[in-house]
Design a protein around this motif. Structure first.
Motif, PDB file in Angstrom:
ATOM      1  N   ILE A 117       0.976  -1.159  -0.102  1.00 45.31           N
ATOM      2  CA  ILE A 117       0.077  -0.088  -0.135  1.00 45.31           C
ATOM      3  C   ILE A 117       0.961   1.157  -0.120  1.00 45.31           C
ATOM      4  O   ILE A 117       2.155   1.184   0.410  1.00 45.31           O
ATOM      5  N   ASN A 118       0.304   2.332  -0.301  1.00 51.61           N
ATOM      6  CA  ASN A 118       1.014   3.684  -0.471  1.00 51.61           C
ATOM      7  C   ASN A 118       0.616   4.109   1.002  1.00 51.61           C
ATOM      8  O   ASN A 118      -0.484   4.392   1.346  1.00 51.61           O
ATOM      9  N   ALA A 119       1.644   4.545   1.530  1.00 52.88           N
ATOM     10  CA  ALA A 119       1.291   5.169   2.880  1.00 52.88           C
ATOM     11  C   ALA A 119       2.014   6.595   3.081  1.00 52.88           C
ATOM     12  O   ALA A 119       3.394   6.685   2.715  1.00 52.88           O
ATOM     13  N   TYR A 120       1.290   7.651   3.383  1.00 49.08           N
ATOM     14  CA  TYR A 120       1.840   9.086   3.273  1.00 49.08           C
ATOM     15  C   TYR A 120       1.666   9.564   4.829  1.00 49.08           C
ATOM     16  O   TYR A 120       0.472   9.469   5.460  1.00 49.08           O
ATOM     17  N   ALA A 121       2.637  10.319   5.213  1.00 49.33           N
ATOM     18  CA  ALA A 121       2.305  10.991   6.680  1.00 49.33           C
ATOM     19  C   ALA A 121       2.523  12.634   6.247  1.00 49.33           C
ATOM     20  O   ALA A 121       3.191  13.241   5.475  1.00 49.33           O
ATOM     21  N   LEU A 122       1.467  13.317   6.993  1.00 46.49           N
ATOM     22  CA  LEU A 122       1.206  14.741   7.018  1.00 46.49           C
ATOM     23  C   LEU A 122       2.549  15.273   7.479  1.00 46.49           C
ATOM     24  O   LEU A 122       2.972  15.019   8.535  1.00 46.49           O
ATOM     25  N   GLU A 123       3.248  16.182   6.867  1.00 47.93           N
ATOM     26  CA  GLU A 123       4.465  16.763   7.569  1.00 47.93           C
ATOM     27  C   GLU A 123       4.139  17.870   8.506  1.00 47.93           C
ATOM     28  O   GLU A 123       3.389  18.963   8.180  1.00 47.93           O
ATOM     29  N   SER A 124       4.541  17.757   9.775  1.00 46.24           N
ATOM     30  CA  SER A 124       4.376  18.652  10.985  1.00 46.24           C
ATOM     31  C   SER A 124       5.654  19.747  10.530  1.00 46.24           C
ATOM     32  O   SER A 124       6.496  19.625  10.201  1.00 46.24           O
ATOM     33  N   ILE A 125       5.257  20.812  10.724  1.00 50.97           N
ATOM     34  CA  ILE A 125       5.822  22.220  10.518  1.00 50.97           C
ATOM     35  C   ILE A 125       5.818  23.031  11.849  1.00 50.97           C
ATOM     36  O   ILE A 125       5.363  23.198  12.644  1.00 50.97           O
ATOM     37  N   GLY A 126       6.900  23.943  11.831  1.00 55.47           N
ATOM     38  CA  GLY A 126       7.146  24.873  13.045  1.00 55.47           C
ATOM     39  C   GLY A 126       5.978  25.754  13.198  1.00 55.47           C
ATOM     40  O   GLY A 126       5.389  26.047  12.212  1.00 55.47           O
ATOM     41  N   ILE A 127       6.067  26.374  14.478  1.00 53.67           N
ATOM     42  CA  ILE A 127       4.916  27.222  14.736  1.00 53.67           C
ATOM     43  C   ILE A 127       4.741  28.409  13.832  1.00 53.67           C
ATOM     44  O   ILE A 127       3.761  28.898  13.412  1.00 53.67           O
ATOM     45  N   VAL A 128       6.047  28.969  13.240  1.00 54.64           N
ATOM     46  CA  VAL A 128       6.003  30.278  12.607  1.00 54.64           C
ATOM     47  C   VAL A 128       5.197  29.774  11.178  1.00 54.64           C
ATOM     48  O   VAL A 128       4.354  30.561  10.769  1.00 54.64           O
ATOM     49  N   ARG A 129       5.987  28.656  10.535  1.00 54.53           N
ATOM     50  CA  ARG A 129       5.191  28.327   9.090  1.00 54.53           C
ATOM     51  C   ARG A 129       3.886  27.895   9.495  1.00 54.53           C
ATOM     52  O   ARG A 129       3.002  28.345   8.575  1.00 54.53           O
ATOM     53  N   LYS A 130       3.612  27.099  10.470  1.00 52.86           N
ATOM     54  CA  LYS A 130       2.202  26.835  10.657  1.00 52.86           C
ATOM     55  C   LYS A 130       1.041  27.769  10.679  1.00 52.86           C
ATOM     56  O   LYS A 130       0.063  27.657  10.217  1.00 52.86           O
ATOM     57  N   TYR A 131       1.440  29.195  11.283  1.00 52.01           N
ATOM     58  CA  TYR A 131       0.366  30.416  10.922  1.00 52.01           C
ATOM     59  C   TYR A 131       0.870  31.192  10.016  1.00 52.01           C
ATOM     60  O   TYR A 131       0.467  32.623  10.145  1.00 52.01           O
ATOM     61  N   CYS A 132       1.571  30.872   8.898  1.00 46.40           N
ATOM     62  CA  CYS A 132       1.797  31.711   7.823  1.00 46.40           C
ATOM     63  C   CYS A 132       0.892  31.827   6.674  1.00 46.40           C
ATOM     64  O   CYS A 132       0.898  32.605   5.947  1.00 46.40           O
ATOM     65  N   SER A 133      -0.249  30.977   6.911  1.00 41.68           N
ATOM     66  CA  SER A 133      -1.507  31.103   6.102  1.00 41.68           C
ATOM     67  C   SER A 133      -0.969  30.453   4.749  1.00 41.68           C
ATOM     68  O   SER A 133      -0.059  29.708   4.533  1.00 41.68           O
ATOM     69  N   ILE A 134      -1.610  31.233   3.789  1.00 38.94           N
ATOM     70  CA  ILE A 134      -1.075  30.843   2.338  1.00 38.94           C
ATOM     71  C   ILE A 134       0.448  31.075   1.958  1.00 38.94           C
ATOM     72  O   ILE A 134       0.861  30.748   0.823  1.00 38.94           O
ATOM     73  N   ILE A 135       1.034  32.096   2.519  1.00 36.87           N
ATOM     74  CA  ILE A 135       2.512  32.358   2.295  1.00 36.87           C
ATOM     75  C   ILE A 135       3.033  31.387   2.586  1.00 36.87           C
ATOM     76  O   ILE A 135       4.350  31.214   1.635  1.00 36.87           O
TER      77      ILE A 135
END
Length: 197
Positions: A117-135
């Motif tokens: 099967i193909n298995a993919y993991a959502l990549e966690s990012i740091g707090i600054v990038r997390k709240y950068c919105s579309i940027i």
């Protein structure tokens, strides 16, 4: 993914979210959220196993998580699984256990030796990038260009609006910081996944 006619999407939740005693309410909210995305209620699978409690202080048994997910994958003839990564996006141990279970299943299950099967993991990012919105699109697209094993999903205005509507269905969890999440989190606009196996 739900918009594509050639893809059948199911949602597996490994607990009913009963940590605060709102499990029955949260089950209903999850189904309503999935329906707002265009899924059918029967495509939402909620596991109710006392060995998998919704509790940020209790570690889940990785082998049990793998076995539980494998049963759903086999029954539904699933060929691709998306989950959290080893950081669980927010560091929640249940999210991390979901990742560990998928990884364990994908790498060790005899069922998937002949038909992986193909298995993919959502990549966690740091707090600054997390709240950068579309940027954050600038950073995330560079990941896609540098790796053949990554996927990037970008929401258009319609998909973002549906995401906001779906999140709003979780009334029992809609505290002030989740409202900020709806407005500013890059996860509402763009999500990057890396291949697990």
């Amino acid at each position: 993914m739900v918009r594509r006619r050639d893809v059948a999407v199911s949602l597996l939740c490994l607990s009913k979210g009963d940590h605060d005693g709102h499990g029955e309410t949260r089950k209903k909210e999850l189904v309503r959220a999935a329906v707002s995305f265009g899924m059918t209620p029967d495509s939402v699978i909620i596991v109710e196993d006392q060995n998998l409690p919704d509790d940020p202080k209790k570690a889940w048994n990785v082998a049990l998580v793998a076995k539980t997910i494998e049963a759903v994958v086999v029954a539904g003839d699933v060929d691709t699984v998306f989950t959290f990564d080893r950081q669980g996006v927010s560091g929640h141990p249940n999210h991390i256990a979901a990742y560990m279970g998928v990884k364990h299943m994908a790498l060790t299950s005899q069922r998937f030796k002949l038909r992986p099967i193909n298995a993919y993991a959502l990549e966690s990012i740091g707090i600054v990038r997390k709240y950068c919105s579309i940027i954050d699109t600038v950073f995330s697209l560079s990941i896609l260009l540098s790796s053949k094993e990554s996927l990037v999903f970008v929401s258009d205005v319609q998909a973002y609006s549906i995401g906001v509507q779906a999140m709003s269905m979780h009334e029992s969890q809609m505290v002030w910081f989740r409202k900020l999440y709806l407005a500013f989190s890059r996860y509402m606009f763009i999500n990057t996944y890396s291949k697990i196996n």
